[in-house]
Design a protein around this motif. Structure first.
Motif, PDB file in Angstrom:
ATOM      1  N   LEU A 362     -20.775 -18.829  -5.636  1.00 31.93           N
ATOM      2  CA  LEU A 362     -21.628 -18.214  -4.609  1.00 31.93           C
ATOM      3  C   LEU A 362     -22.933 -18.971  -4.375  1.00 31.93           C
ATOM      4  O   LEU A 362     -23.394 -19.044  -3.222  1.00 31.93           O
ATOM      5  N   CYS A 365     -22.123 -21.663  -1.788  1.00 35.29           N
ATOM      6  CA  CYS A 365     -21.379 -21.264  -0.585  1.00 35.29           C
ATOM      7  C   CYS A 365     -22.312 -20.693   0.467  1.00 35.29           C
ATOM      8  O   CYS A 365     -23.235 -19.932   0.166  1.00 35.29           O
ATOM      9  N   TYR A 368     -18.427 -16.557   1.631  1.00 33.59           N
ATOM     10  CA  TYR A 368     -17.205 -16.428   0.834  1.00 33.59           C
ATOM     11  C   TYR A 368     -16.508 -15.150   1.286  1.00 33.59           C
ATOM     12  O   TYR A 368     -17.056 -14.052   1.156  1.00 33.59           O
ATOM     13  N   ALA A 403     -26.291 -11.793  -0.789  1.00 35.86           N
ATOM     14  CA  ALA A 403     -25.150 -12.490  -1.380  1.00 35.86           C
ATOM     15  C   ALA A 403     -24.153 -12.853  -0.281  1.00 35.86           C
ATOM     16  O   ALA A 403     -23.775 -12.000   0.520  1.00 35.86           O
ATOM     17  N   LEU A 405     -21.067 -12.888   0.297  1.00 39.09           N
ATOM     18  CA  LEU A 405     -19.724 -12.441  -0.077  1.00 39.09           C
ATOM     19  C   LEU A 405     -19.318 -11.275   0.803  1.00 39.09           C
ATOM     20  O   LEU A 405     -20.071 -10.308   0.966  1.00 39.09           O
TER      21      LEU A 405
END
Length: 436
Positions: A362, A365, A368, A403, A405
């Motif tokens: 992470l 990235c 993700y 984050a 994600l």
């Protein structure tokens, strides 16, 4: 009032008319494209085809008399019911054969149907999708130059002739050198012709003739457009910053993945591959398959090669970290990843997987995306509540503000298109969501 356009139809006018129609009905067409794509196979998503939109959305604008103010007289031929001054009730809705309800005899208007080409269909399908947070990290070399306006030049190609600047220079020069104006010469000739007809004042006529010869000679010496006036648009090559990105496709092909689950995962990645190759020229795609071991494979192997084994998710993350370290430094590349799995993972691997995601994957990235494929009967015995798998619980802990994600669950083929659009829409916010 009827307005009829009787202008000649020039060659090639149908294409601008078609593009103008697409712009006017774009919202309806985009909705029709999305509905059509959800009923297609992944391999057919790039094909054009026939679409239909409501006729009301493509009606041409027209002129009509206003209803406010003034007196209006109507002639109703064949009237046997009403007298002057009577109020005529409005007809009931849906009785005229137009609109959705149709007419009493079964007539009505169909939806407007038309054909979209392959490029038009894909452009509309991918129009509002993009890779999130795509940052320009470096200047490319071979394809990174673009032509940019850089003033004017005294020489160049006729195609680059700057007509406005040329005429401006010509006007400035003619004003500075006091070139005789056409109106001045025309007025002088009219006065000479009038004196010649009357035969009066020969001395005045001789003076005017001498003035005319001088003006004509000055006009010849000072041309209307001189080669010194001509200017051409000048262009120069400048480096163009482009975004370089790599997309990692991680897929679980272990024994716990049934053929239906693998089909869902492959459909998602095929759609992702179409999206990347059609929208971005500078995106590398890395395919990684994993069971209890992971390996980087080519596109054909990724989508078609059968394989089975145990499930150790950390092997795929380690393989991705190795490829990033060796080929894609974060200072030069935008790194994206998409992972598809049924959510199973070896219990002893959960801690290692969470650590790799939080500390290695992470942080490098930009985005993700994790989709979890499953079956329709994947429910808790006590009621219609879906079980959270080991991998879902591991990743769910990593969902924090900021984050990169995003997590989604998919159970049906029809959910692939909505989930894909949800993951890669503009300004996508990382989140966890289940599609039922």
């Amino acid at each position: 009032m009827h307005i009829i356009d009787r202008r000649l139809n020039p060659k090639g006018k149908s294409l601008p008319n078609r593009q103008r129609f697409l712009r006017r009905a774009k919202a309806l067409i985009r909705k029709a494209v999305h509905e059509s794509s959800s009923q297609r196979g992944i391999r057919d998503v790039e094909q054009g085809g026939e679409l239909s939109i409501p006729r009301d959305g493509v009606n041409e604008p027209g002129f009509a008399h206003g209803r406010s103010g003034g007196l209006r007289n109507h002639v109703l031929p064949g009237n046997k019911e009403y007298l002057e001054g009577d109020k005529i009730p409005r007809p009931p809705p849906g009785g005229g054969g137009r609109g959705n309800e149709g007419s009493p005899d079964g007539g009505g208007e169909d939806d407007f149907r038309f054909m979209l080409s392959r490029d038009e269909f894909v452009d509309l399908f991918l129009e509002d999708l993009e890779l999130p947070d795509l940052v320009k990290r470096r200047l490319s070399t071979s394809e990174s130059t673009s032509l940019q306006r850089a003033g004017y030049a005294a020489s160049g190609s006729p195609a680059n002739l700057a007509l406005a600047r040329t005429m401006r220079n010509s006007l400035s020069r003619r004003l500075a050198l006091k070139r005789p104006r056409a109106a001045e010469i025309r007025a002088l000739r009219e006065e000479i012709e009038a004196l010649e007809r009357t035969g009066k004042d020969p001395r005045r006529l001789a003076d005017l003739m001498e003035q005319l010869e001088g003006l004509l000679a000055r006009t010849i010496r000072i041309p209307y457009v001189d080669p010194l006036d001509v200017r051409y648009k000048r262009f120069e090559s400048v480096p163009k910053p482009i975004a370089r990105a790599v997309m990692f496709c991680l897929m679980d092909v272990s024994g716990s993945m049934t053929e239906d689950m693998k089909d869902l995962a492959k459909r998602f990645f095929m759609l992702l591959h179409i999206f990347l190759t059609r929208r971005y020229r500078h995106v590398d795609v890395v395919f990684i398959r994993h069971t209890h071991v992971a390996q980087e494979v080519d596109e054909d192997t990724f989508f078609h090669s059968p394989e089975t084994g145990g499930t150790v998710v950390s092997t795929a993350l380690e393989e991705m970290a190795r490829v990033v370290r060796e080929r894609y430094p974060t200072s030069d590349w935008n790194i994206y990843a998409a992972q598809a799995s049924d959510g199973d993972n070896t219990s002893i691997d959960a801690h290692k997987t969470a650590a790799l995601m939080a500390d290695v994957i992470l942080p490098v990235c930009q985005y993700y995306a994790y989709i979890e494929v499953g079956r329709d009967d994947d429910f808790m015995p006590a009621g219609p509540i879906r079980r959270d798998t080991d991998l879902w619980r591991t990743y769910k802990v990593l969902i924090k503000p900021g984050a990169p994600l995003a997590m989604r669950k998919v159970r049906h083929r029809r959910d692939i298109f909505p989930v894909f659009r949800d993951l890669f829409q503009r300004d996508a916010e990382p989140s966890a969501k289940e599609v039922t």
